[in-house]
Motif scaffolding. Structure first.
Motif, PDB file in Angstrom:
ATOM      1  N   UNK A 102       0.821  -1.213   0.000  1.00  0.00           N
ATOM      2  CA  UNK A 102       0.000   0.000   0.000  1.00  0.00           C
ATOM      3  C   UNK A 102       0.852   1.259   0.000  1.00  0.00           C
ATOM      4  N   UNK A 103       2.002   1.193   0.655  1.00  0.00           N
ATOM      5  CA  UNK A 103       2.828   2.409   0.680  1.00  0.00           C
ATOM      6  C   UNK A 103       3.935   2.352  -0.373  1.00  0.00           C
ATOM      7  N   UNK A 104       3.872   1.335  -1.219  1.00  0.00           N
ATOM      8  CA  UNK A 104       4.835   1.253  -2.319  1.00  0.00           C
ATOM      9  C   UNK A 104       6.248   0.923  -1.890  1.00  0.00           C
ATOM     10  N   UNK A 105       6.378   0.235  -0.749  1.00  0.00           N
ATOM     11  CA  UNK A 105       7.726  -0.116  -0.273  1.00  0.00           C
ATOM     12  C   UNK A 105       8.270  -1.294  -1.068  1.00  0.00           C
ATOM     13  N   UNK A 106       9.583  -1.351  -1.164  1.00  0.00           N
ATOM     14  CA  UNK A 106      10.203  -2.485  -1.838  1.00  0.00           C
ATOM     15  C   UNK A 106      10.178  -3.696  -0.905  1.00  0.00           C
ATOM     16  N   UNK A 107       9.673  -4.804  -1.410  1.00  0.00           N
ATOM     17  CA  UNK A 107       9.604  -6.019  -0.601  1.00  0.00           C
ATOM     18  C   UNK A 107      10.903  -6.795  -0.797  1.00  0.00           C
ATOM     19  N   UNK A 108      11.655  -6.953   0.288  1.00  0.00           N
ATOM     20  CA  UNK A 108      12.974  -7.601   0.198  1.00  0.00           C
ATOM     21  C   UNK A 108      12.880  -9.110   0.338  1.00  0.00           C
ATOM     22  N   UNK A 109      11.759  -9.582   0.841  1.00  0.00           N
ATOM     23  CA  UNK A 109      11.568 -11.017   1.020  1.00  0.00           C
ATOM     24  C   UNK A 109      10.345 -11.250   1.893  1.00  0.00           C
ATOM     25  N   UNK A 110       9.979 -12.513   2.027  1.00  0.00           N
ATOM     26  CA  UNK A 110       8.783 -12.863   2.795  1.00  0.00           C
ATOM     27  C   UNK A 110       9.185 -13.803   3.926  1.00  0.00           C
ATOM     28  N   UNK A 111       8.704 -13.518   5.125  1.00  0.00           N
ATOM     29  CA  UNK A 111       8.889 -14.430   6.259  1.00  0.00           C
ATOM     30  C   UNK A 111       7.737 -15.418   6.222  1.00  0.00           C
ATOM     31  N   UNK A 112       7.958 -16.563   5.615  1.00  0.00           N
ATOM     32  CA  UNK A 112       6.862 -17.489   5.367  1.00  0.00           C
ATOM     33  C   UNK A 112       6.441 -18.285   6.600  1.00  0.00           C
ATOM     34  N   UNK A 113       7.441 -18.723   7.374  1.00  0.00           N
ATOM     35  CA  UNK A 113       7.055 -19.596   8.481  1.00  0.00           C
ATOM     36  C   UNK A 113       8.091 -19.655   9.576  1.00  0.00           C
ATOM     37  N   UNK A 155       4.875 -22.488   7.173  1.00  0.00           N
ATOM     38  CA  UNK A 155       5.065 -21.777   5.909  1.00  0.00           C
ATOM     39  C   UNK A 155       4.137 -22.313   4.819  1.00  0.00           C
ATOM     40  N   UNK A 156       3.538 -23.474   5.082  1.00  0.00           N
ATOM     41  CA  UNK A 156       2.700 -24.089   4.051  1.00  0.00           C
ATOM     42  C   UNK A 156       3.527 -24.626   2.890  1.00  0.00           C
ATOM     43  N   UNK A 157       4.743 -25.074   3.182  1.00  0.00           N
ATOM     44  CA  UNK A 157       5.624 -25.603   2.138  1.00  0.00           C
ATOM     45  C   UNK A 157       5.952 -27.061   2.437  1.00  0.00           C
ATOM     46  N   UNK A 158       6.239 -27.819   1.393  1.00  0.00           N
ATOM     47  CA  UNK A 158       6.684 -29.192   1.597  1.00  0.00           C
ATOM     48  C   UNK A 158       8.214 -29.214   1.578  1.00  0.00           C
ATOM     49  N   UNK A 159       8.787 -30.346   1.963  1.00  0.00           N
ATOM     50  CA  UNK A 159      10.246 -30.484   1.975  1.00  0.00           C
ATOM     51  C   UNK A 159      10.831 -30.206   0.597  1.00  0.00           C
ATOM     52  N   UNK A 185      15.305 -24.762  19.916  1.00  0.00           N
ATOM     53  CA  UNK A 185      15.392 -25.028  18.479  1.00  0.00           C
ATOM     54  C   UNK A 185      14.362 -24.172  17.767  1.00  0.00           C
ATOM     55  N   UNK A 186      14.840 -23.273  16.914  1.00  0.00           N
ATOM     56  CA  UNK A 186      13.918 -22.394  16.191  1.00  0.00           C
ATOM     57  C   UNK A 186      14.341 -22.329  14.728  1.00  0.00           C
ATOM     58  N   UNK A 187      13.395 -22.505  13.843  1.00  0.00           N
ATOM     59  CA  UNK A 187      13.695 -22.474  12.413  1.00  0.00           C
ATOM     60  C   UNK A 187      12.797 -21.462  11.713  1.00  0.00           C
ATOM     61  N   UNK A 188      13.367 -20.801  10.724  1.00  0.00           N
ATOM     62  CA  UNK A 188      12.616 -19.827   9.938  1.00  0.00           C
ATOM     63  C   UNK A 188      12.611 -20.262   8.480  1.00  0.00           C
ATOM     64  N   UNK A 189      11.504 -20.052   7.817  1.00  0.00           N
ATOM     65  CA  UNK A 189      11.426 -20.289   6.372  1.00  0.00           C
ATOM     66  C   UNK A 189      11.124 -18.952   5.705  1.00  0.00           C
ATOM     67  N   UNK A 190      11.996 -18.597   4.761  1.00  0.00           N
ATOM     68  CA  UNK A 190      11.830 -17.322   4.058  1.00  0.00           C
ATOM     69  C   UNK A 190      11.692 -17.561   2.563  1.00  0.00           C
ATOM     70  N   UNK A 191      11.005 -16.660   1.904  1.00  0.00           N
ATOM     71  CA  UNK A 191      10.847 -16.780   0.456  1.00  0.00           C
ATOM     72  C   UNK A 191      11.205 -15.461  -0.219  1.00  0.00           C
ATOM     73  N   UNK A 192      11.605 -15.590  -1.468  1.00  0.00           N
ATOM     74  CA  UNK A 192      12.044 -14.403  -2.202  1.00  0.00           C
ATOM     75  C   UNK A 192      10.852 -13.528  -2.571  1.00  0.00           C
ATOM     76  N   UNK A 193       9.793 -14.162  -2.998  1.00  0.00           N
ATOM     77  CA  UNK A 193       8.645 -13.414  -3.508  1.00  0.00           C
ATOM     78  C   UNK A 193       7.375 -13.846  -2.786  1.00  0.00           C
ATOM     79  N   UNK A 194       6.412 -12.955  -2.722  1.00  0.00           N
ATOM     80  CA  UNK A 194       5.088 -13.387  -2.248  1.00  0.00           C
ATOM     81  C   UNK A 194       4.444 -14.313  -3.280  1.00  0.00           C
ATOM     82  N   UNK A 195       3.441 -15.055  -2.859  1.00  0.00           N
ATOM     83  CA  UNK A 195       2.765 -15.924  -3.836  1.00  0.00           C
ATOM     84  C   UNK A 195       1.346 -15.414  -4.110  1.00  0.00           C
TER      85      UNK A 195
END
Lengths: 396, 423
Positions: free
Chosen positions: B258-269, B300-304, B413-423
């Motif tokens: 909405x504010x036209x910011x550049x999206x650097x990545x997505x924190x999926x899960x 993240x809603x992702x499979x292996x 134990x903590x894990x993060x899943x990140x993605x380059x683009x939104x889906x």
């Protein structure tokens, strides 16, 4: 009533007054209770030290006990009491999916090693080399694990098998406020169904007093009740050792397993008033608005520390509201730092559950409350920074 | 048009600002250039004498104004520097951020030099309370605040205008990832549109080094310091203590667009699972780490099959790297051999409370830049760890999704899943 209301189904308390809900209720409602203040250990300061505790009742393995100093034992013990109280102790399935949030400071240093280093420094000019020499040879290797903030949570996982998730918040009273607030938010949003939340503070160590006294926060000289320390020597805080843990569940989760509900947690509000700009009074007033205290007489279980500015602001707010009857439990237990807010919530829930208010802890400053409390306000206004309030209400 | 809600109907969380400081330098640009050229930030310790110490190198940050002023001051400056870079990139006001703060930082303690000063200032000749007796006369707000666990976050909140009560947290070496997780959760709950998550650690004091050393956690390598951290190598012998910081501006995708910011990545899960086995060792079957990875994928809603790169915890301790391999090979099966897995710690060392945040920042940059930083010092592979560790030299590759692992003492134990683009 909603399925994701946050309800309290387990309470674990330890303080100078004793251990468990019955002991605390009995001591806090006694007409003329014996004081637990000790003024000999760290003169001119007073503390409320722990009573004798048989740690093995909650921490059966000697190997576990050896790995902990008193602070971790205290927290692990109080957590065990809460799990027992909620009927979860030993329930592997529920403990393995239970989420844990602990409010923690740090554990005790080895005072003898520290003193030996400081004393040796008088004969040496190379303090940093001396430090290396002594620390490498005299520190007990596993002491570090008894000091790390997140290792209280780690010990709770090991001893009580609570392994869903584990997070430790730091930051004095504010850590306890955030721990309860976050736990409640996670339950309300469906991110968690059952949580163990609380904290512990062991004051019986010179370093634990030091962190207050570096800014002159401790009361010196004769003990006074919390609200009457404004004119006494020193900064007004008298500390105590203690721990408080709560089992919080969604109403649905608690009802499905047929558990007794002590009370519900309504709105939890927290803040960071810019005190140096004189904003504490207005910030506290806003917090009180946010927790939406119902009309009619309400018991206010206050975590006031006695620290002059914070206590005065809280007193003015509560006394300015005719419906609120305040009870500062630190007059009985001492200030429990990270455990202060969970302890306040626990005492609020107990009063609601038992259908009676605590008598005044300080008859000159606290007015009587008659009747059955349907709701209680719990507060923790940090001696130095951060504030929180919550409304605790009858279960249904 | 990207989905603004995720697979569970929650707001999608974007990253719109990143800031980093490590022993390799200040800021993303310098760090990225060094990291992708395989440069090590590990060097001989000069901050304090190394007499009697078995470990004489570290990845300390020695080039900030507070580098010699104690752990509290340095941790604050590290956090502030990273946060300023991130907030500026995101385009928010530097003194009015307008969202909550989650700070991962080391537990605080009175600095030894302050303790000594109190001891010397005391009147009493001998007493265990001698240091305490001088405390109230010291009259130093700085020393007092250095002993308050909430003070660094309080100062950051004041500086950047974050909202509400700032949360300071510790999950040991997983802290940085937990800070991000807390921010993600707050946005998903709809409590805020943006959050500032920081991991900062400037606590490499002599005592910290000695404590880890007494637990046999540190490398005692006496060769060139830059060669000491060698994750997944057969001759790895411990981690290298280090300092640094990273800050992420987390923002609902809706607000960012909405504010036209550049999206650097997505924190999926985000996923976590605690271990009840031991204070410093993992359960031998690796089930908690496995559970954390699986929880992050599910969140993240992702499979292996959909993970393109693993930013490993990869500490270079015999125990961690073995257990991390066990958990990755269990979750990903045979495919793990073809997924690049590299450890930033081979170059920057183990930045403890900051590690999870720094490595999340580098994971996001890996996707944006299309370059995977290498695992350096990989000269002697451990045959028991059959991984593509991106040995010694960076690799150009399109990476769409990253798993970043963080494991810590106390069964964290903590894990993060990140993605380059939104889906």
């Amino acid at each position: 009533m909603a399925p994701r209301d946050v309800v309290i189904t387990g309470i674990g308390l330890v303080s100078s007054l004793g251990e468990g809900n019955d002991a605390h209720w009995e001591k806090l409602t006694a007409e003329d209770p014996a004081s637990t203040v000790n003024s000999e250990r760290f003169p001119p300061y007073s503390i409320h030290p722990l009573p004798e505790i048989d740690w093995s009742l909650q921490i059966p393995k000697r190997g576990d006990l050896r790995q902990m100093e008193t602070w971790q034992r205290l927290g692990t013990y109080a957590a065990g009491l809460a799990l027992d109280d909620a009927g979860l102790k030993g329930d592997e399935a529920l403990c393995s999916t239970m989420d844990l949030v602990v409010a923690a400071g740090g554990g005790e240093r080895d005072g003898n090693v520290d003193m030996a280093i400081l004393e040796a420094s008088t004969q040496r000019k190379d303090f940093d080399v001396l430090l290396n020499e002594k620390l490498t040879t005299e520190l007990r290797p596993t002491l570090f694990l008894a000091q790390l903030s997140n290792l209280l949570a780690g010990n709770i996982s090991i001893v009580h098998k609570v392994t869903g998730s584990s997070r430790t918040f730091m930051g004095e009273e504010g850590a306890g406020v955030s721990a309860v607030e976050t736990a409640a938010a996670r339950i309300r949003s469906g991110q968690s169904t059952h949580m163990l939340v609380g904290g512990a503070f062991q004051t019986d160590h010179p370093d634990m007093l030091l962190t207050y006294e570096l800014n002159g926060y401790l009361l010196r000289g004769p003990w006074q009740p919390v609200w009457q320390r404004q004119k006494s020597e020193g900064g007004g805080v008298v500390t105590g050792s203690g721990g408080a843990f709560l089992v919080l569940e969604s109403r649905e989760h608690a009802e499905q397993r047929g558990r007794k509900i002590y009370a519900s947690i309504g709105p939890v509000a927290s803040g960071r008033a810019r005190r140096s700009r004189g904003e504490l009074a207005s910030a506290l007033s806003e917090l009180l608005d946010k927790v939406a205290v119902p009309s009619g007489p309400v018991l206010a279980i206050s975590g006031a520390s006695g620290a002059h500015a914070a206590t005065e602001a809280e007193k003015a707010l509560i006394d300015g509201n005719d419906a609120l009857a305040k009870r500062a439990f630190s007059s009985r237990t001492g200030h429990l730092k990270e455990a202060q807010f969970p302890f306040a919530i626990a005492l609020a829930a107990l009063a609601i559950d038992r259908g009676a208010a605590y008598p005044s802890f300080d008859a000159d400053s606290e007015k009587p409350f008659t009747g059955k409390p349907q709701a209680a306000l719990a507060t923790a206004v940090g001696y130095h920074q951060f504030e929180g309030m919550a409304l605790v209400t009858a279960p249904a | 048009m990207a989905n603004l809600k995720d697979h569970l109907g929650r707001p999608v969380v974007a990253v719109t600002g990143i800031g980093v400081v490590t022993s390799l330098g200040i800021g993303k640009a310098d760090n990225w250039a060094a990291l992708t050229s395989g440069q090590s930030g590990i060097h001989p310790i000069t901050r304090f004498p190394i007499d009697h110490l078995n470990t004489q190198m570290a990845g300390t940050v020695d080039f900030l104004e507070s580098s010699s002023k104690g752990a509290a001051a340095l941790t604050y400056e590290l956090a502030e520097s990273a946060a300023r870079e991130a907030i500026e990139e995101a385009g928010f006001n530097e003194d009015d951020f307008g969202g909550p703060l989650f700070l991962a930082s080391p537990p605080v303690e009175l600095d030894w030099h302050d303790r000594l000063a109190l001891f010397e200032a005391a009147d009493e000749e001998t007493s265990n309370n001698r240091v305490l007796s001088a405390a109230r006369r010291l009259n130093s707000p700085e020393v007092f605040e250095s002993t308050q666990f909430g003070s660094i976050a309080d100062r950051l909140a004041e500086t950047f205008g974050t909202t509400g009560l700032p949360i300071t947290l510790s999950t040991a070496c997983a802290s940085g990832a937990t800070a991000i997780q807390l921010g993600v959760e707050a946005i998903r709950r709809g409590e805020c549109e943006r959050a500032l998550a920081i991991g900062a650690d400037g606590s490499a004091t002599a005592e910290a080094l000695i404590r880890f050393s007494l637990l046999s956690a540190l490398s005692t390598n006496s060769g060139p310091p830059s060669k000491a951290s060698k994750p997944f190598s057969k001759d790895r012998d411990g981690f290298v203590l280090a300092e640094g910081s990273a800050a992420l501006v987390l923002e609902s995708l809706e607000s960012a667009l909405a504010r036209g910011a550049e999206v650097l990545g997505i924190l999926r899960g985000c996923g976590e699972k605690s271990d009840d086995f031991h204070r410093t060792r993992s359960k031998p079957d690796g089930s908690p780490a496995i559970g954390a990875v699986k929880a992050a994928l599910a969140d993240a809603g992702l499979s292996e099959d959909e993970i393109g790169y693993v930013n490993a915890h990869g500490t270079s301790t015999p125990e961690n790297d073995k257990m991390e391999y066990l958990s990755l090979s269990t979750v990903f099966g045979e495919r793990i051999k073809s997924i690049p897995v590299s450890s930033n710690k081979s170059m920057i060392g183990h930045t403890l409370s900051a590690a999870g945040a720094i490595e999340a920042a580098f994971s996001l940059m890996t996707m944006r830049e299309g370059v995977i930083p290498p695992t350096i010092n990989y000269d002697n592979p451990d045959p028991a760890i059959d991984l593509d560790v991106v040995p010694n030299v960076k690799r150009v590759a399109q990476v769409n999704t990253v798993l970043s692992n963080s494991f810590g003492f106390g069964g964290q134990n903590t894990c993060l899943v990140m993605a380059r683009e939104p889906v």
